[in-house]
Design a protein around this motif. Sequence first.
Motif, short mmCIF file in Angstrom:
data_model
loop_
_atom_site.label_atom_id
_atom_site.label_comp_id
_atom_site.label_asym_id
_atom_site.label_seq_id
_atom_site.Cartn_x
_atom_site.Cartn_y
_atom_site.Cartn_z
N CYS A 1 6.50 -8.29 9.50
CA CYS A 1 5.89 -7.12 8.86
C CYS A 1 5.10 -6.34 9.91
O CYS A 1 4.50 -6.92 10.80
N GLU A 2 5.10 -5.01 9.79
CA GLU A 2 4.31 -4.17 10.66
C GLU A 2 2.92 -3.97 10.06
O GLU A 2 2.78 -3.88 8.86
N GLY A 3 1.89 -3.86 10.93
CA GLY A 3 0.55 -3.62 10.43
C GLY A 3 -0.35 -4.82 10.62
O GLY A 3 0.04 -5.86 11.17
N ASN A 4 -1.60 -4.69 10.15
CA ASN A 4 -2.63 -5.71 10.35
C ASN A 4 -2.64 -6.71 9.19
O ASN A 4 -2.42 -6.35 8.05
N LYS A 5 -2.96 -7.95 9.52
CA LYS A 5 -3.09 -9.02 8.53
C LYS A 5 -4.48 -9.04 7.92
O LYS A 5 -4.66 -9.45 6.78
N VAL A 6 -5.49 -8.60 8.68
CA VAL A 6 -6.90 -8.69 8.26
C VAL A 6 -7.56 -7.32 8.40
O VAL A 6 -7.28 -6.59 9.35
N GLU A 7 -8.42 -6.94 7.44
CA GLU A 7 -9.25 -5.75 7.54
C GLU A 7 -10.71 -6.12 7.30
O GLU A 7 -10.99 -7.03 6.51
N VAL A 8 -11.63 -5.43 7.99
CA VAL A 8 -13.07 -5.69 7.87
C VAL A 8 -13.79 -4.36 7.66
O VAL A 8 -13.44 -3.35 8.31
N ARG A 9 -14.77 -4.30 6.73
CA ARG A 9 -15.55 -3.10 6.53
C ARG A 9 -17.03 -3.46 6.40
O ARG A 9 -17.39 -4.60 6.11
N ALA A 10 -17.90 -2.47 6.64
CA ALA A 10 -19.34 -2.69 6.54
C ALA A 10 -19.76 -2.82 5.08
O ALA A 10 -19.10 -2.29 4.18
N CYS A 11 -20.88 -3.56 4.80
CA CYS A 11 -21.37 -3.74 3.44
C CYS A 11 -22.88 -3.95 3.44
O CYS A 11 -23.47 -4.32 4.47
N SER A 12 -23.52 -3.71 2.32
CA SER A 12 -24.96 -3.95 2.17
C SER A 12 -25.24 -4.27 0.71
O SER A 12 -24.95 -3.46 -0.18
N LEU A 13 -25.75 -5.50 0.41
CA LEU A 13 -26.04 -5.91 -0.96
C LEU A 13 -27.39 -5.36 -1.44
O LEU A 13 -27.54 -5.01 -2.61
N GLN A 14 -28.37 -5.30 -0.55
CA GLN A 14 -29.65 -4.68 -0.89
C GLN A 14 -30.32 -4.24 0.41
O GLN A 14 -30.08 -4.80 1.48
N ASN A 15 -31.20 -3.22 0.28
CA ASN A 15 -31.76 -2.57 1.47
C ASN A 15 -33.02 -3.24 2.00
O ASN A 15 -33.64 -2.75 2.94
N CYS A 16 -33.46 -4.35 1.35
CA CYS A 16 -34.63 -5.06 1.84
C CYS A 16 -34.39 -6.55 1.76
O CYS A 16 -33.54 -7.00 1.01
N CYS A 17 -35.12 -7.35 2.54
CA CYS A 17 -34.98 -8.80 2.55
C CYS A 17 -36.18 -9.43 1.82
O CYS A 17 -37.29 -8.89 1.83
N PRO A 18 -35.97 -10.59 1.17
CA PRO A 18 -37.03 -11.22 0.39
C PRO A 18 -38.27 -11.57 1.22
O PRO A 18 -38.17 -12.00 2.36
N GLU A 19 -39.47 -11.37 0.61
CA GLU A 19 -40.74 -11.78 1.20
C GLU A 19 -41.45 -12.69 0.22
O GLU A 19 -41.61 -12.36 -0.95
N ASP A 20 -41.85 -13.89 0.69
CA ASP A 20 -42.50 -14.86 -0.18
C ASP A 20 -43.91 -14.41 -0.56
O ASP A 20 -44.58 -13.68 0.18
N GLY A 21 -44.37 -14.88 -1.76
CA GLY A 21 -45.71 -14.59 -2.22
C GLY A 21 -46.68 -15.74 -1.94
O GLY A 21 -46.35 -16.69 -1.23
N GLY A 22 -47.86 -15.69 -2.53
CA GLY A 22 -48.87 -16.74 -2.35
C GLY A 22 -49.40 -17.23 -3.69
O GLY A 22 -49.37 -16.51 -4.70
N TRP A 23 -49.84 -18.50 -3.73
CA TRP A 23 -50.31 -19.12 -4.98
C TRP A 23 -51.77 -18.72 -5.28
O TRP A 23 -52.59 -18.59 -4.37
N SER A 24 -52.06 -18.59 -6.60
CA SER A 24 -53.44 -18.45 -7.05
C SER A 24 -54.11 -19.83 -7.02
O SER A 24 -53.43 -20.86 -6.86
#
Length: 449
Positions: A105-128
């Motif tokens: 077959c002619e052409g590529n077997k694999v394709e890759v594209r950019a992605c983003s699930l969310q625009n920020c990363c988790p930050e932990d909180g603190g206990w009372s």
Amino acid sequence: MSLLSLGWLLALGGSLLPCSVSEEVVCFSDFDERTGGCGELLGGGVSEEDCCLNIKYSFKRGADAPCQACRPAEWSEWSPWGPCTVSCMEGVQRRDRVCTGQGDCEGNKVEVRACSLQNCCPEDGGWSPWSPWSSCSVTCQDGTTQRSRRCDTPAPQCGGSCAGSSLQTEMCDTKQICPTHGAWGSWGPWGQCSGSCIKEGSGVFPVQHRQRQCNSPPPSRDPPGRPCLQEDQQVRDCTSLPFCPVAGGWGAWNSDSECSVTCGIGRVRERRVCDSPAPKHGGRYCEGPDTRQQMCNTKVGCPVDGTWSQWQPWSPCARLQEDITCTKKVGTQSRKRECEGDKFGGKWCESNHRESRSCYNAEGCRYDENNWSEWSEWGLCSPPCGKSERKRERVCQPVYPDYPETTFTQTGKLVDVFFSGTPRVRCDPINRQTKRVEEKEECKNVIEC
């Protein structure tokens, strides 16, 4: 079934080696495009040519050989895009496809594209701070007490959390003794039936017993606990005992159908009945299937319809005995395609194999005005793993003269007129480029090769 077919089938089970006939294969009536696997075994001992009389079939050249489709090589559908390589910010995702059939077959077997699930990363909180301990959960013997805290000092951001538990439990002793009430233990197993079978028509059944004890736990004496209620023994009839059994036996195999296909290789079904003798009074039924499939070969190829090839390039735009390059004069050009692959009485391609159109010859022409195109969409990440980048481009495009867009043919039909050929273009420089400019960008979080 022939001895040759039996040899192939035993090889598939791992008991014997395949028969030593190099030109013969194991034939299947199905092919899985996604996995590349064979399905619906027809049998062995046939040639590859006979198996592929139906191009929907597949075959193996040995028990451990890979599955091969009978049809010409073609790509499967693209798989769904895989998961993003990161859960936050920018990563990449990939998809792939499989080439199946005879050839490459002619052409590529694999394709890759950019992605983003969310625009920020988790930050932990603190206990009372911990709350005060609660009261003991019981009024006698040992119980538990609890205290809690909240994850809000500060509160987590972007799906974060606090490490550890929000609840803490400890034992507490009331210094008081609790009474223990009696409870039944589990029923013991049913004992053996008083007989091994039922006398047909007597109406009398053997019986079996089971018992239990008040020991889970036994009642306490000081302070006094309540004893167990209800009975400690049960009796039941053995109603499921069989009459004297008669085991069943299979009758002879008999043909139950015609060949399942009119071309290529198919199946014939055979059936047998468990009646020699039939099972009686719970006797063992015949083991094994009551139907089986035998292979049948029609020696007739299945029809394959023809398909159009890609259109060949348009011929140069021309006018009989006259040079019309870079003029307002209308010429004609044509192109054609081929009907390919029809076999065994398959249908010829529908529609026309040749087409023509009216045109202006713009080959090598210079026009007064040329403009840059807008940026194209970003392309795929290449290569699909390791250090990868994507790109987009702008091209210098001619602004064609304001010639008539339609014309009348000799038969009086109104048709469209197209500019044909590659004109000479030159736009204002961008990064010292006057015809084509390219922009590249690195793909982030690409998987390792």
